[in-house]
Design a protein around this motif. Sequence first.
Motif, short mmCIF file in Angstrom:
data_model
loop_
_atom_site.label_atom_id
_atom_site.label_comp_id
_atom_site.label_asym_id
_atom_site.label_seq_id
_atom_site.Cartn_x
_atom_site.Cartn_y
_atom_site.Cartn_z
N ALA A 107 -16.57 32.95 -1.76
CA ALA A 107 -16.84 33.98 -0.75
C ALA A 107 -15.57 34.52 -0.11
CB ALA A 107 -17.77 33.41 0.33
N PHE A 108 -14.55 33.67 0.02
CA PHE A 108 -13.40 34.09 0.84
C PHE A 108 -12.10 34.31 0.10
CE2 PHE A 108 -16.21 31.83 3.88
CZ PHE A 108 -16.50 32.92 4.68
N ILE A 109 -11.96 33.77 -1.10
CA ILE A 109 -10.63 33.83 -1.74
C ILE A 109 -10.53 34.93 -2.79
CG2 ILE A 109 -8.91 32.53 -3.07
CD1 ILE A 109 -10.19 29.97 -1.99
N ASN A 110 -9.62 35.85 -2.56
CA ASN A 110 -9.19 36.76 -3.62
C ASN A 110 -8.00 36.11 -4.30
OD1 ASN A 110 -10.90 39.04 -3.41
ND2 ASN A 110 -9.82 39.65 -1.53
N PRO A 111 -7.78 36.38 -5.61
CA PRO A 111 -6.60 35.81 -6.25
C PRO A 111 -5.35 36.10 -5.42
CG PRO A 111 -7.98 36.89 -7.87
CD PRO A 111 -8.59 37.20 -6.53
N GLY A 112 -4.57 35.04 -5.17
CA GLY A 112 -3.33 35.21 -4.41
C GLY A 112 -3.47 34.97 -2.92
N ASP A 113 -4.69 34.87 -2.42
CA ASP A 113 -4.88 34.61 -0.97
C ASP A 113 -4.34 33.23 -0.61
OD1 ASP A 113 -6.02 37.01 -0.44
OD2 ASP A 113 -8.07 36.25 -0.15
N VAL A 131 -9.04 27.26 -9.40
CA VAL A 131 -9.93 28.09 -10.22
C VAL A 131 -10.16 29.45 -9.53
CG1 VAL A 131 -12.31 28.29 -11.08
CG2 VAL A 131 -11.02 26.18 -11.47
N CYS A 132 -10.15 29.42 -8.19
CA CYS A 132 -10.32 30.68 -7.46
C CYS A 132 -8.99 31.42 -7.29
CB CYS A 132 -10.95 30.41 -6.10
SG CYS A 132 -12.66 29.90 -6.25
N GLN A 133 -7.93 30.86 -7.88
CA GLN A 133 -6.59 31.48 -7.89
C GLN A 133 -6.00 31.68 -6.50
OE1 GLN A 133 -8.10 34.52 -10.71
NE2 GLN A 133 -6.37 33.92 -11.98
N ALA A 134 -6.27 30.70 -5.62
CA ALA A 134 -5.65 30.74 -4.30
C ALA A 134 -4.16 30.46 -4.43
CB ALA A 134 -6.30 29.69 -3.40
N SER A 135 -3.40 30.98 -3.49
CA SER A 135 -1.98 30.62 -3.42
C SER A 135 -1.89 29.49 -2.38
CB SER A 135 -1.20 31.86 -2.99
OG SER A 135 0.07 31.49 -2.58
N LEU A 136 -1.44 28.32 -2.85
CA LEU A 136 -1.58 27.13 -2.00
C LEU A 136 -0.32 26.82 -1.21
CD1 LEU A 136 -3.47 25.15 -4.73
CD2 LEU A 136 -4.42 25.96 -2.57
N LYS A 137 -0.52 26.48 0.05
CA LYS A 137 0.57 26.04 0.93
C LYS A 137 0.25 24.62 1.37
CE LYS A 137 2.45 30.09 1.11
NZ LYS A 137 3.77 30.33 0.60
N TYR A 138 1.17 23.72 1.14
CA TYR A 138 0.87 22.31 1.43
C TYR A 138 1.54 21.83 2.72
CZ TYR A 138 -0.45 22.35 -3.48
OH TYR A 138 -1.05 22.65 -4.69
N VAL A 139 0.83 20.95 3.39
CA VAL A 139 1.41 20.27 4.55
C VAL A 139 1.25 18.77 4.32
CG1 VAL A 139 1.26 19.91 7.05
CG2 VAL A 139 0.84 22.18 6.08
N LYS A 160 -1.18 35.87 6.63
CA LYS A 160 -1.73 35.88 5.26
C LYS A 160 -2.64 34.69 4.99
CE LYS A 160 2.43 36.66 3.37
NZ LYS A 160 3.42 36.61 2.37
N THR A 161 -2.71 33.75 5.95
CA THR A 161 -3.53 32.55 5.73
C THR A 161 -5.01 32.93 5.76
OG1 THR A 161 -1.86 31.23 6.85
CG2 THR A 161 -4.04 30.22 6.55
N LYS A 162 -5.70 32.76 4.64
CA LYS A 162 -7.13 33.06 4.63
C LYS A 162 -7.87 31.93 5.30
CE LYS A 162 -9.11 36.33 3.22
NZ LYS A 162 -9.83 36.71 2.05
N PHE A 163 -7.61 30.70 4.87
CA PHE A 163 -8.17 29.56 5.62
C PHE A 163 -7.32 28.32 5.46
CE2 PHE A 163 -10.95 29.22 1.68
CZ PHE A 163 -10.69 27.90 1.30
#
Length: 389
Positions: A107-113, A131-139, A160-163
């Motif tokens: 529902a929320f992720i466009n590729p690159g979000d 699989v949803c092609q999110a761009s991941l930021k790790y903490v 730019k953080t979607k969630f």
Amino acid sequence: MKKLFAERIEGLAQSDIRRMSLECARVNGINLGQGICDQPIEPIIKQAAIQAIREDRSIYTRLDGIDELRQRIARKVREYNGIPCDPNGEVIVNVGSTGSFVTACLAFINPGDEVILFSPFYGYHLNILKVCQASLKYVTLRPPDWSYDAQALEAVFSGKTKFILVNTPSNPCGKVFTRDELTHIADLCVKHDSLCVTDEIYEYILYDGRRHVSPGSLPGMADRTITISGFSKTYAMTGWRLGYTIAPRPFAEKLAILNDLINVCAPSPLQHGVVAAFDLPESYYTDMRRDYQVKRDMTVEACRAAGMTPYPPQGAYYMLADFSEIGFKDDQEAARVILERSGVAVIPGSSFYPDPKDGRRQIRLCYAKKMHDLEEACRRIRALKTVLA
Ligand code: GLN
């Protein structure tokens, strides 16, 4: 030859969690790998499901689940989680909390979000996001208490953080996020107009008097939080595949449609059966917590006796342990040799980190086992000290 597979599944492979279960079965071992949770289900729940099957409650339900179940879930969410919740329009019954998470990601992720993920993470969270092609930021969560650096979190948050994905209590490290930490996260979500997706499947499994705090209950968060939970862990029914999503109405409407598209509905007689779970007395939950705390302490003690450094979890029923002192080459070798020599399956730590090197000296153990089996597993783990000497 033409490239057949979609880019979204590039690099996707069977999880170590599944693989270790297969290898464990092959040697007839004790499975402290996959979080299967093999306690018996409470008889009143089984009876209710059997009755539903007898009464032919076997056709599709509403796309968001049967009325009675949504009502009981909403009441529990208001009372236990402190989140305002209307059973008509803000609750969706899904096929497992994994099913809930899939609908939220679709529902929320466009590729690159951009999505923020704490590490160590649960591999299924990571792979669904991939699989949803999110761009991941790790903490990074740092042992032994799995706290995070506030500035590091602030540095990855942006417009730019979607969630941000919260998992409390967390798999695999058992972190229970504190109210202060979640308030910090909530402030960042509000500041950057981001959502919070929170997986609270282990919400009742807490140790040493800790309390569960739901991000969705914090000021300013009700409108921007997707809360995911389910019945699998609390009621020991991981194979029933019943989970649910709580979301503000406009989000829930879309999430329900996605649930319909992917699953049509959750299994109908099982929805009728699980309603009975809400009739269990408070003692069910206190007994479960006490029981798991005893099992946690046994597992901690066994790992220490074997020469490992376990990180005692604050909640959930998994534990990461560092085996550097024992001297395996890496986590894959550790999991393989422990299974070979002692017949106990554990999960290699690298499955839980963005950089496999960070988990190279760790294994994950799940102690949601029948007492008798866990006692035997602990005996074998303790004996590793001499077996490997
Ligand atoms: N959540 C459980 C684990 O981490 C099992 C889920 C699964 O098999 N994917 O082991």
